[in-house]
Design a protein around this motif. Structure first.
Motif, short mmCIF file in Angstrom:
data_model
loop_
_atom_site.label_atom_id
_atom_site.label_comp_id
_atom_site.label_asym_id
_atom_site.label_seq_id
_atom_site.Cartn_x
_atom_site.Cartn_y
_atom_site.Cartn_z
N VAL A 1 40.33 86.78 -11.80
CA VAL A 1 40.68 86.70 -13.49
C VAL A 1 40.37 85.27 -13.80
N GLU B 1 42.93 81.71 -15.76
CA GLU B 1 43.66 81.48 -16.76
C GLU B 1 42.85 80.64 -17.54
N PRO B 2 42.76 80.88 -18.95
CA PRO B 2 44.81 81.86 -19.05
C PRO B 2 44.02 83.57 -19.21
N MET B 3 44.96 84.10 -18.73
CA MET B 3 45.11 85.77 -18.19
C MET B 3 45.56 85.85 -19.96
N SER B 4 45.12 86.67 -20.51
CA SER B 4 44.81 87.49 -21.59
C SER B 4 46.59 88.29 -21.56
N HIS B 5 47.26 88.40 -22.75
CA HIS B 5 48.63 88.79 -22.96
C HIS B 5 48.56 89.95 -21.96
N LEU B 6 47.72 91.27 -22.29
CA LEU B 6 47.99 92.35 -21.51
C LEU B 6 47.89 92.78 -19.83
N GLU B 7 47.03 91.41 -19.82
CA GLU B 7 46.96 90.67 -18.48
C GLU B 7 47.64 90.54 -17.76
N SER B 8 48.41 89.71 -18.28
CA SER B 8 50.21 88.92 -18.04
C SER B 8 50.75 89.77 -17.64
N ARG C 1 45.33 101.68 -22.26
CA ARG C 1 44.41 100.36 -21.43
C ARG C 1 45.24 99.61 -20.77
#
Length: 84
Positions: free
Chosen positions: A18, A20-27, A52
């Motif tokens: 994945v 960096e930077p990760m999306s907020h939801l992914e994090s 999701r």
């Protein structure tokens, strides 16, 4: 097959893929799975309206089952109420 599958190694590979930077939801979902693994939770309960978040949690292949609770959205057009 689940008993011989290395969940920790798979989790680390997915995190590296994945990037960096990760999306907020992914994090949030990756942190939820990692925390559940560390505390040896018996299940992960996910509240969602679209599904999701549950799909992203399943992406990290947690060792415990994922229970997805769908919260419907209430809409109105001033005459009728509908759930979606």
């Amino acid at each position: 097959a689940e008993k011989v599958f290395n969940h920790n190694l798979f989790f680390k590979k997915v995190i590296n893929y994945v990037g960096e930077p990760m999306s907020h939801l992914e994090s949030i979902t990756s942190s939820a799975v990692r925390s559940a693994i560390k505390v040896k939770a018996s299940a992960i309960i996910c509240f969602t309206s679209s599904g999701r978040a549950a799909r992203l949690i399943a992406k990290y292949r947690p060792t415990m089952p994922v229970l997805s609770v769908v919260i419907p959205q209430l809409k109105t057009n001033q005459l009728r109420w509908t759930f979606t």
